[in-house]
Design an enzyme around this catalytic site. Structure first.
Site, mmCIF file in Angstrom:
data_model
loop_
_atom_site.group_PDB
_atom_site.id
_atom_site.type_symbol
_atom_site.label_atom_id
_atom_site.label_comp_id
_atom_site.label_asym_id
_atom_site.label_seq_id
_atom_site.Cartn_x
_atom_site.Cartn_y
_atom_site.Cartn_z
ATOM 1 N N GLU A 66 5.079 -6.371 2.917
ATOM 2 C CA GLU A 66 5.130 -4.933 3.204
ATOM 3 C C GLU A 66 3.753 -4.405 2.832
ATOM 4 O OE1 GLU A 66 4.970 -1.462 3.158
ATOM 5 O OE2 GLU A 66 6.241 -1.298 1.376
ATOM 6 N N LYS A 115 6.012 -9.911 -10.786
ATOM 7 C CA LYS A 115 4.818 -9.405 -11.477
ATOM 8 C C LYS A 115 4.533 -7.976 -11.021
ATOM 9 C CE LYS A 115 0.426 -9.476 -10.362
ATOM 10 N NZ LYS A 115 -0.114 -8.199 -10.860
ATOM 11 N N GLY A 153 1.732 -4.608 -0.943
ATOM 12 C CA GLY A 153 0.377 -4.299 -1.379
ATOM 13 C C GLY A 153 -0.550 -4.187 -0.197
ATOM 14 N N SER A 154 -1.796 -4.518 -0.414
ATOM 15 C CA SER A 154 -2.789 -4.331 0.649
ATOM 16 C C SER A 154 -2.648 -5.414 1.719
ATOM 17 C CB SER A 154 -4.189 -4.390 0.049
ATOM 18 O OG SER A 154 -4.387 -5.639 -0.574
ATOM 19 N N GLY A 180 -2.113 -9.444 1.482
ATOM 20 C CA GLY A 180 -1.016 -9.980 2.303
ATOM 21 C C GLY A 180 -1.494 -11.166 3.134
ATOM 22 N N CYS A 202 2.099 3.745 1.187
ATOM 23 C CA CYS A 202 1.795 2.880 2.332
ATOM 24 C C CYS A 202 2.169 3.562 3.645
ATOM 25 C CB CYS A 202 2.499 1.543 2.185
ATOM 26 S SG CYS A 202 4.237 1.688 1.827
ATOM 27 N N GLU A 262 -7.172 2.504 5.821
ATOM 28 C CA GLU A 262 -6.336 3.178 4.837
ATOM 29 C C GLU A 262 -7.220 3.730 3.712
ATOM 30 O OE1 GLU A 262 -3.686 0.391 2.905
ATOM 31 O OE2 GLU A 262 -2.034 1.788 3.141
HETATM 32 P P1 NDP Z 1 -3.377 -5.297 -3.988
HETATM 33 O O1 NDP Z 1 -2.833 -5.705 -2.689
HETATM 34 O O2 NDP Z 1 -4.605 -5.954 -4.479
HETATM 35 O O3 NDP Z 1 -2.280 -5.495 -5.120
HETATM 36 C C1 NDP Z 1 -0.890 -5.543 -4.948
HETATM 37 C C2 NDP Z 1 -0.282 -6.556 -5.919
HETATM 38 O O4 NDP Z 1 -0.737 -7.874 -5.626
HETATM 39 C C3 NDP Z 1 -0.689 -6.312 -7.358
HETATM 40 O O5 NDP Z 1 0.369 -6.681 -8.205
HETATM 41 C C4 NDP Z 1 -1.865 -7.237 -7.518
HETATM 42 O O6 NDP Z 1 -2.144 -7.525 -8.838
HETATM 43 C C5 NDP Z 1 -1.391 -8.447 -6.756
HETATM 44 N N1 NDP Z 1 -2.448 -9.339 -6.279
HETATM 45 C C6 NDP Z 1 -3.769 -9.093 -6.122
HETATM 46 N N2 NDP Z 1 -4.387 -10.174 -5.618
HETATM 47 C C7 NDP Z 1 -3.441 -11.121 -5.452
HETATM 48 C C8 NDP Z 1 -3.460 -12.463 -4.946
HETATM 49 N N3 NDP Z 1 -4.567 -13.035 -4.509
HETATM 50 N N4 NDP Z 1 -2.298 -13.138 -4.912
HETATM 51 C C9 NDP Z 1 -1.150 -12.579 -5.315
HETATM 52 N N5 NDP Z 1 -1.083 -11.335 -5.808
HETATM 53 C C10 NDP Z 1 -2.208 -10.597 -5.865
HETATM 54 O O7 NDP Z 1 -3.575 -3.759 -3.996
HETATM 55 P P2 NDP Z 1 -4.509 -2.956 -4.996
HETATM 56 O O8 NDP Z 1 -3.678 -2.568 -6.105
HETATM 57 O O9 NDP Z 1 -5.756 -3.658 -5.354
HETATM 58 O O10 NDP Z 1 -4.927 -1.747 -4.067
HETATM 59 C C11 NDP Z 1 -5.965 -1.923 -3.107
HETATM 60 C C12 NDP Z 1 -5.646 -1.190 -1.847
HETATM 61 O O11 NDP Z 1 -4.448 -1.729 -1.303
HETATM 62 C C13 NDP Z 1 -5.340 0.276 -2.016
HETATM 63 O O12 NDP Z 1 -6.477 1.041 -1.993
HETATM 64 C C14 NDP Z 1 -4.469 0.521 -0.834
HETATM 65 O O13 NDP Z 1 -5.254 0.741 0.293
HETATM 66 C C15 NDP Z 1 -3.703 -0.753 -0.657
HETATM 67 N N6 NDP Z 1 -2.358 -0.725 -1.257
HETATM 68 C C16 NDP Z 1 -1.299 -0.655 -0.427
HETATM 69 C C17 NDP Z 1 -0.036 -0.589 -0.950
HETATM 70 C C18 NDP Z 1 1.151 -0.513 -0.085
HETATM 71 O O14 NDP Z 1 2.218 -0.150 -0.550
HETATM 72 N N7 NDP Z 1 1.062 -0.866 1.163
HETATM 73 C C19 NDP Z 1 0.208 -0.560 -2.375
HETATM 74 C C20 NDP Z 1 -0.974 -0.684 -3.171
HETATM 75 C C21 NDP Z 1 -2.195 -0.750 -2.611
HETATM 76 P P3 NDP Z 1 -3.085 -6.521 -9.668
HETATM 77 O O15 NDP Z 1 -2.622 -5.141 -9.464
HETATM 78 O O16 NDP Z 1 -2.849 -6.949 -11.041
HETATM 79 O O17 NDP Z 1 -4.457 -6.739 -9.139
#
Ligand code: NDP
Length: 787
Positions: free
Chosen positions: A265, A191, A243-244, A248, A299, A396
């Site tokens: 990650e 996804k 992601g965040s 995680g 990140c 962050e």
């Molecule tokens: P998220 O961690 O919320 O999103 C990353 C992915 O996980 C997206 O595809 C998201 O879907 C999905 N997701 C969200 N909630 C769930 C869940 N409960 N179970 C499984 N999958 C889920 O990051 P955000 O996009 O909301 O960004 C928020 C903050 O996270 C940023 O401000 C930044 O600080 C950090 N971030 C860090 C990243 C990294 O590479 N380390 C990358 C992106 C963000 P959807 O996008 O559709 O909500």
């Protein structure tokens, strides 16, 4: 029109707009994206999310939101396709991966333009960084498919992988997930993030064009709920998430006790350290790349500048001068340096964090240029007058905002750098190699760049320490995250019923009760907190001794002792080997005594008990032998770069021993952990606690520094949750019954966990490199060289 003289004075570039017509045509043909399931595109009439260009606000397309039943359909397709995909030869799988790569190459410009329109990143970055790295990743992993049997005999695919990716590097994160999974023989359900689904949809078309068998790659669109439906799906074998840290941790808890393999990650707050002998101009360029690449939505962004006091003023002055010249604007203009923030909500997050920083006393610097009057833009910014406790230094921001602090000494730089719950990357600048490499060794992060930043390659692992997550992506380290280990499957032993009461009513303190065993904490025998004990019985049911009944306070004391013993993690492998040999020798001297105790406790025959002791001696020696031989690697990455993959200890490890084979299981887990430089807190066999008591005496005479090994006895269910929850415990091995609670408890600081079982007398199961692999985390250190 500007005169030549003006151009030479201002060095301003003219506009160099990218042609978006092919991308616009693609978007016009795709007003709503379709899921890609079982090799076919599937329209979804349910709710759809609008996808906007953050630079203009224009509607690009719509993306459907996959329901739970659609995710289920995708998982079923992946499950059905997996055996056949894994059954192909490595060469056949490689051919598909090469085919995908070649199509990606042919369409690279379309991908780059769509990525910039969807995400807001400058075309220069999507064209020159993201997409070439995507292509490199697929090429590299096609190669792994070819050579896997040769290089990784006995390893096999995991099955179906659920993959969830963020919006900051949409196609790149897709490639980091899909390429290794497919090379290893897995199938996937992926996804993309809701803000940036477009290049994943185009990638699905590439899979179809490459003739990839149906169901091998499935792509579903949606928001967090769709992600949760994937990570929580009962028929997924592995979850890979970027992601965040917040999400995680949610996923860690959601998958607790499920046996799903997990790699995370997550975020970072990475230090950018400039020593006073650094090449200042290069380091200034480094900062530009570290924090203003991709609008700081990275990140591993070098978001915390730490600069040595002597050069701080000069450095900041040059940095501000440089930032004045950065062009913020249209992502599709090739001379743009900083594009748009991905979405208005992210822009608000950045703005509110900066406001909070100022409220806490930070001084904000921003360049004088005005921003475009429409779209989600934020200027390159520097927050100074901050301290380690400032929110903007700890959290962050995920935007183009750098915090700036100074330091006086090398030691202070390391201390500031490590003052974070994260540990993803660090960039270290010094012209003195010994200074830079010393810092590289001491900063706790998974990726270290010396005199450079943002160096990436598919052949090197990428991933973090601490709350930046666990597991690696890229190189052999990343590939192993998609493979099962070559070990015989062992059924967990049936848990034994253990009575944790002190002395059964009516029993008297007969001669058989020879003593009360204590704990071993901080190199000393220690009484249990509250002097609580329980009775250890012989195999025939006769009370033979009292043993310490540990509680959470005892666990905390043991962890505190292990934390203090940090010197062990920095000691030489030669020293660790010597001490382990000495331990083995001392155990051997007492082999008969240990064997008779084992017979008494477990009912093993004299011969079997001796076999357990002798195997224990051999096992300790085995890991003593490995202490200085479980080498890292030099990865074959970019030219004129040395990329060192170093095996570093995890730190303080909690180890839950099984009930069976009380001596052999304990040393089989202790020895590899110690050999790799970890300090351990071990919960010994519950029904046979005396083995820990006996082993303490051997440990005491074996030169093991205080606090390196800590042994507790008693009820695991009372102690293990404290080990799992404790923020100073970095890793947890559970060889007791699988426990969802322990996995969930470990989410607090995102411990590296390993739940397993072993057949202790069988070396194929209970001994070997995989134990060492679970006892280390890999740090990749990049050192460029050349004039
Ligand atoms: P998220 O961690 O919320 O999103 C990353 C992915 O996980 C997206 O595809 C998201 O879907 C999905 N997701 C969200 N909630 C769930 C869940 N409960 N179970 C499984 N999958 C889920 O990051 P955000 O996009 O909301 O960004 C928020 C903050 O996270 C940023 O401000 C930044 O600080 C950090 N971030 C860090 C990243 C990294 O590479 N380390 C990358 C992106 C963000 P959807 O996008 O559709 O909500």
């Amino acid at each position: 029109m500007s005169t030549i003289e003006e151009i030479l004075t201002t060095m301003d570039y003219g506009k160099a707009p990218e042609d978006p017509s092919a991308a616009n045509a693609w978007l016009a043909a795709h007003p709503q994206l379709e899921h890609f399931i079982n090799g076919t595109f599937k329209a979804d009439k349910g709710e759809a999310l609008e996808v906007h260009n953050p630079a203009t606000g224009a509607l690009l397309t719509k993306a459907p939101m996959a329901s739970g039943s659609l995710v289920d359909e995708a998982v079923k397709a992946a499950r059905k396709a997996q055996p056949k995909w894994a059954g192909l030869s490595g060469h056949q799988r490689a051919k598909y991966l090469y085919a995908i790569t070649r199509i990606l190459q042919k369409r690279s410009r379309l991908f780059a333009v769509l990525e910039s329109m969807d995400n807001g990143k400058p075309i220069r970055e999507s064209r020159d960084a993201d997409i070439p790295l995507v292509i490199r990743h697929f090429y590299h992993h096609a190669g792994w498919a070819e050579i896997m049997e040769e290089e990784l005999p006995g390893h096999g695919p995991l099955g179906v992988c659920g993959q969830i990716i963020p919006w900051n590097f949409p196609l790149l994160m897709l490639s980091w997930k899909i390429a290794p999974a497919l090379a290893a023989g897995n199938t996937v359900v992926l996804k993309p993030a809701e803000f940036t689904p477009i290049t994943a949809a185009l990638f699905a078309e590439v899979c179809a064009e490459a003739g990839l068998p149906a169901g091998v790659v499935n792509i579903v669109f949606g928001a967090g709920e769709t992600g949760a439906a994937i990570s929580g799906h009962s028929d997924i074998d592995k979850v890979a998430f970027t992601g965040s840290s917040e999400v995680g941790k949610i996923i860690r808890r959601q998958t607790a006790g499920s046996g799903k393999k997990l790699s995370l990650e997550l975020g970072g707050k990475s230090p950018f350290i400039v020593f006073d002998d650094a090449d200042i101009d290069s380091a200034v360029e480094g900062v530009v790349d570290a924090i203003w690449f991709n609008q700081g939505q990275v990140c591993c962004a070098g978001s915390r500048l730490l600069v040595q006091e002597a050069v701080a003023d000069k450095f900041l002055e040059k940095l501000k001068d440089r930032a004045e010249k950065l062009v913020v604007g249209d992502p599709l203009d090739k001379s743009t340096d900083i594009g748009a923030i991905v979405d208005a909500s992210q822009l608000e997050t950045i703005q509110s964090m900066v406001t909070q920083g100022q409220a806490e006393g930070a001084t904000l610097w921003q360049p004088s240029a005005t921003l475009p009057n429409q779209g989600c833009y934020y200027p390159p910014s520097i927050l100074s007058d901050v301290s380690s406790a400032s929110t903007v230094v700890q959290q962050e921001i995920f935007g183009p905002v750098l915090t700036a602090q100074t330091f006086r000494t090398h030691a202070e730089a390391i201390q500031l750098a490590n003052n974070t719950r994260y540990g993803l990357s660090a960039s270290i600048w010094s012209e003195t190699l010994s200074v830079a490499l010393d810092a590289a060794a001491r900063v706790k992060a998974g990726v270290i760049w010396v005199n450079g930043t943002n160096m990436f390659d598919a052949a090197a692992g990428f991933g973090g320490y601490g709350e930046s997550g666990f597991g690696r992506e890229g190189g052999i380290e990343g590939l192993l995250e998609y493979l099962s280990e070559p070990a015989p499957k062992v059924k967990p032993a049936k848990p034994q019923a253990v009575d944790f009461s002190p002395l059964p009513a009516g029993a008297n303190e007969s001669d058989a009760i020879d003593r009360t065993a204590k704990f071993y904490i901080g190199g000393k025998q220690a009484r249990p907190d509250g002097a609580a004990t329980y009775t250890a019985y012989s195999a025939k049911g006769k009370p033979i001794s009292q043993a310490g009944l540990g509680n959470r306070k005892d666990v905390r004391n043991a962890v505190a002792a292990a934390v203090k013993a940090a010197g062990w993690s920095a000691s030489s492998p030669h020293l660790r080997a010597q001490i382990l040999y000495y331990l083995a020798e001392n155990l051997e001297v007492r082999r008969e005594e240990f064997a008779s105790r084992l017979s008494l406790m477990t009912g093993a025959s004299a011969a079997k008990a001796l076999e357990e002791v002798d195997t224990s001696v051999q096992r300790i020696s085995f890991y003593a032998g490995y202490a200085d031989k479980y080498d890292g690697k030099v990865h074959s990455t970019l030219t004129r770069h040395v990329t060192l993959a170093m095996n570093e200890p995890i730190g303080v490890m909690g180890i839950i021993c099984p009930d069976e084979a009380p001596l052999l299981s304990m040393v089989s887990l202790m020895a590899p952990a110690l050999a790799m430089g970890n300090r351990v807190v071990m919960l010994a066999s519950q029904p046979s606690p005396l083995m820990a008591g006996d082993l303490m005496q051997v440990l005491e005479t074996s030169d093991i520094p205080a606090g390196v090994v800590n042994l507790l006895t008693g009820d695991h269910s009372a102690m293990a949750p404290t080990l799992a929850d404790h923020d100073d415990v970095n890793g947890l091995w559970n060889f007791g019954p699988e426990s969802a609670d322990l996995d969930a408890g470990s989410a607090g600081n995102l411990k590296i966990t390993w739940t397993s079982t072993a057949d202790w007398l069988n070396p194929a199961s209970a001994q070997g490199k995989r134990y060492l692999r679970h006892a280390v985390q890999v740090k990749n250190i990049w050192v460029p060289y050349g004039e």
